[in-house]
Motif scaffolding. Structure first.
Motif, PDB file in Angstrom:
ATOM      1  N   PRO A  18       0.863  -1.214  -0.105  1.00  0.00           N
ATOM      2  CA  PRO A  18       0.155   0.179  -0.085  1.00  0.00           C
ATOM      3  C   PRO A  18       0.916   1.054  -0.053  1.00  0.00           C
ATOM      4  CG  PRO A  18      -0.855  -1.512   1.580  1.00  0.00           C
ATOM      5  CD  PRO A  18       0.235  -2.296   1.088  1.00  0.00           C
ATOM      6  N   LEU A  19       1.972   1.299   0.834  1.00  0.00           N
ATOM      7  CA  LEU A  19       2.899   2.329   0.689  1.00  0.00           C
ATOM      8  C   LEU A  19       3.446   2.788  -0.738  1.00  0.00           C
ATOM      9  CD1 LEU A  19       4.232   4.656   2.326  1.00  0.00           C
ATOM     10  CD2 LEU A  19       6.219   2.900   2.758  1.00  0.00           C
ATOM     11  N   TYR A  20       3.992   1.490  -1.247  1.00  0.00           N
ATOM     12  CA  TYR A  20       4.314   1.801  -2.715  1.00  0.00           C
ATOM     13  C   TYR A  20       3.406   2.329  -3.740  1.00  0.00           C
ATOM     14  CZ  TYR A  20       8.548   0.246  -5.188  1.00  0.00           C
ATOM     15  OH  TYR A  20       9.654   0.202  -5.996  1.00  0.00           O
ATOM     16  N   GLN A  21       2.270   1.762  -3.420  1.00  0.00           N
ATOM     17  CA  GLN A  21       0.903   2.028  -4.421  1.00  0.00           C
ATOM     18  C   GLN A  21       0.663   3.575  -4.078  1.00  0.00           C
ATOM     19  OE1 GLN A  21      -2.170  -0.738  -4.097  1.00  0.00           O
ATOM     20  NE2 GLN A  21      -1.107  -2.108  -5.294  1.00  0.00           N
ATOM     21  N   ALA A  22       0.692   3.989  -2.959  1.00  0.00           N
ATOM     22  CA  ALA A  22       0.245   5.346  -2.685  1.00  0.00           C
ATOM     23  C   ALA A  22       1.156   6.253  -3.338  1.00  0.00           C
ATOM     24  CB  ALA A  22       0.116   5.609  -1.407  1.00  0.00           C
ATOM     25  N   TYR A  23       2.544   5.928  -3.189  1.00  0.00           N
ATOM     26  CA  TYR A  23       3.477   6.685  -3.741  1.00  0.00           C
ATOM     27  C   TYR A  23       3.571   6.598  -5.457  1.00  0.00           C
ATOM     28  CZ  TYR A  23       8.346   7.769  -5.464  1.00  0.00           C
ATOM     29  OH  TYR A  23       9.443   8.410  -6.120  1.00  0.00           O
ATOM     30  N   HIS A  24       3.299   5.612  -5.840  1.00  0.00           N
ATOM     31  CA  HIS A  24       3.070   5.879  -7.467  1.00  0.00           C
ATOM     32  C   HIS A  24       1.967   6.198  -7.701  1.00  0.00           C
ATOM     33  CE1 HIS A  24       0.987   3.910 -11.063  1.00  0.00           C
ATOM     34  NE2 HIS A  24       2.353   3.888 -11.268  1.00  0.00           N
ATOM     35  N   ASP A  25       0.646   6.110  -7.247  1.00  0.00           N
ATOM     36  CA  ASP A  25      -0.366   6.960  -7.461  1.00  0.00           C
ATOM     37  C   ASP A  25      -0.527   8.397  -7.428  1.00  0.00           C
ATOM     38  OD1 ASP A  25      -1.168   4.254  -7.977  1.00  0.00           O
ATOM     39  OD2 ASP A  25      -2.700   3.984  -6.395  1.00  0.00           O
ATOM     40  N   HIS A  26      -0.074   8.703  -6.405  1.00  0.00           N
ATOM     41  CA  HIS A  26       0.073  10.134  -5.945  1.00  0.00           C
ATOM     42  C   HIS A  26       1.243  11.260  -5.975  1.00  0.00           C
ATOM     43  CE1 HIS A  26      -4.092   9.169  -4.642  1.00  0.00           C
ATOM     44  NE2 HIS A  26      -3.495   8.193  -3.901  1.00  0.00           N
ATOM     45  N   GLU A  27       2.236  10.562  -6.265  1.00  0.00           N
ATOM     46  CA  GLU A  27       3.730  11.183  -6.212  1.00  0.00           C
ATOM     47  C   GLU A  27       4.514  10.962  -7.328  1.00  0.00           C
ATOM     48  OE1 GLU A  27       7.454  12.162  -2.997  1.00  0.00           O
ATOM     49  OE2 GLU A  27       5.566  11.018  -2.344  1.00  0.00           O
ATOM     50  N   GLN A  71      19.171   5.507  -1.804  1.00  0.00           N
ATOM     51  CA  GLN A  71      18.611   4.082  -2.461  1.00  0.00           C
ATOM     52  C   GLN A  71      19.706   3.378  -3.158  1.00  0.00           C
ATOM     53  OE1 GLN A  71      17.648   3.811  -5.883  1.00  0.00           O
ATOM     54  NE2 GLN A  71      17.139   1.709  -5.451  1.00  0.00           N
ATOM     55  N   ALA A  72      20.709   4.016  -3.585  1.00  0.00           N
ATOM     56  CA  ALA A  72      21.819   3.472  -4.406  1.00  0.00           C
ATOM     57  C   ALA A  72      22.237   2.084  -3.830  1.00  0.00           C
ATOM     58  CB  ALA A  72      22.990   4.190  -4.263  1.00  0.00           C
ATOM     59  N   GLY A  73      21.811   1.056  -4.443  1.00  0.00           N
ATOM     60  CA  GLY A  73      22.087  -0.294  -4.013  1.00  0.00           C
ATOM     61  C   GLY A  73      21.071  -1.080  -3.334  1.00  0.00           C
ATOM     62  N   LEU A  74      20.042  -0.514  -3.050  1.00  0.00           N
ATOM     63  CA  LEU A  74      18.986  -0.738  -2.003  1.00  0.00           C
ATOM     64  C   LEU A  74      17.735  -0.739  -3.174  1.00  0.00           C
ATOM     65  CD1 LEU A  74      19.757   1.046   1.226  1.00  0.00           C
ATOM     66  CD2 LEU A  74      20.452  -1.277   0.585  1.00  0.00           C
ATOM     67  N   SER A  75      16.766  -1.300  -2.450  1.00  0.00           N
ATOM     68  CA  SER A  75      15.315  -1.191  -3.259  1.00  0.00           C
ATOM     69  C   SER A  75      14.803   0.089  -2.833  1.00  0.00           C
ATOM     70  CB  SER A  75      14.605  -2.395  -2.971  1.00  0.00           C
ATOM     71  OG  SER A  75      14.131  -2.267  -1.489  1.00  0.00           O
ATOM     72  N   TRP A  76      14.046   0.658  -3.968  1.00  0.00           N
ATOM     73  CA  TRP A  76      13.068   2.088  -3.273  1.00  0.00           C
ATOM     74  C   TRP A  76      12.310   1.927  -2.146  1.00  0.00           C
ATOM     75  CZ3 TRP A  76      13.743   6.804  -3.309  1.00  0.00           C
ATOM     76  CH2 TRP A  76      13.079   7.548  -3.279  1.00  0.00           C
ATOM     77  N   ILE A  77      11.657   0.584  -1.951  1.00  0.00           N
ATOM     78  CA  ILE A  77      10.731   0.395  -1.042  1.00  0.00           C
ATOM     79  C   ILE A  77      11.272   0.291   0.518  1.00  0.00           C
ATOM     80  CG2 ILE A  77      10.851  -2.173  -1.042  1.00  0.00           C
ATOM     81  CD1 ILE A  77       7.447   0.065  -0.408  1.00  0.00           C
ATOM     82  N   THR A  78      12.554   0.107   0.620  1.00  0.00           N
ATOM     83  CA  THR A  78      13.483   0.212   1.708  1.00  0.00           C
ATOM     84  C   THR A  78      13.434   1.644   2.106  1.00  0.00           C
ATOM     85  OG1 THR A  78      14.740  -1.688   1.151  1.00  0.00           O
ATOM     86  CG2 THR A  78      15.628  -0.303   2.694  1.00  0.00           C
TER      87      THR A  78
END
Length: 188
Positions: free
Chosen positions: A12-21, A42-49
């Motif tokens: 849900p956090l990822y979806q909210a980021y995608h949908d609104h930002e 984020q370099a070397g890590l996942s964006w969700i992290t």
């Protein structure tokens, strides 16, 4: 059910980021600095992290208020190294501070971080039309030019791939795929 870009998980956090930002044009210096800092983290890590640590980053780095972060010193760095809410990588932590100082110089020269950064896309979002995620490039001539210039000005963690991810995040490019419900909304 909404069709989203293939990179967006069901979190849900990822979806909210995608949908609104993600992909919405940003012209606020504080927010631009925040996103440049987070993309570097984020370099070397996942964006969700990083997304899950975002509030901790805001607290740790004075809500990314450029003059406040520019004044951080060695004691602040040592304190940040103990903060479990952020990525405790000394190079990444010090780069945020160094980048705040470089951002102040950019603001003095160009009037704002916004005016400086958006000139790499001629002050208008680039509209792409990718059918699939595999078509989206990791970097572009614009992100390469931005990276070169940022580095020349003393910024760190601003390679061309990081710059392109930043450009996508702050709406300098519309990289929502054609099947994504946000594509048309972001295509202006």
């Amino acid at each position: 059910m909404k069709t989203r870009c293939a990179w967006c998980s069901d979190d849900p956090l990822y979806q909210a980021y995608h949908d609104h930002e993600w992909g919405v044009p940003v012209h606020d210096d504080r927010h631009l600095f925040e996103m440049l800092s987070l993309e570097g983290a984020q370099a070397g890590l996942s964006w969700i992290t990083i997304l899950k640590k975002r509030e901790s980053y805001r607290e740790a780095f004075a809500n990314f208020t450029i003059p406040l972060v520019a004044d951080f010193d060695e004691a602040d760095i040592e304190h940040l190294m103990l903060n479990p809410g952020i990525v405790r990588n000394r190079l990444k932590i010090t780069s945020v501070i160094k980048n705040a100082r470089a951002a102040q110089l950019v603001q003095a020269e160009f009037g704002s971080l916004d005016a400086y950064l958006w000139r790499f896309v001629n002050d208008k979002p680039l509209q792409n039309a990718w059918a699939t995620l595999s078509e989206v490039p990791a970097q572009t001539p614009e992100s390469q030019a931005m990276s070169r210039d940022l580095k020349k000005r003393g910024f760190n963690f601003v390679g061309p791939t990081i710059c392109y991810a930043f450009m996508q995040a702050v709406g300098m490019v519309n990289d929502h795929t054609l099947d994504c419900f946000r594509y048309a909304e972001a295509n202006h």
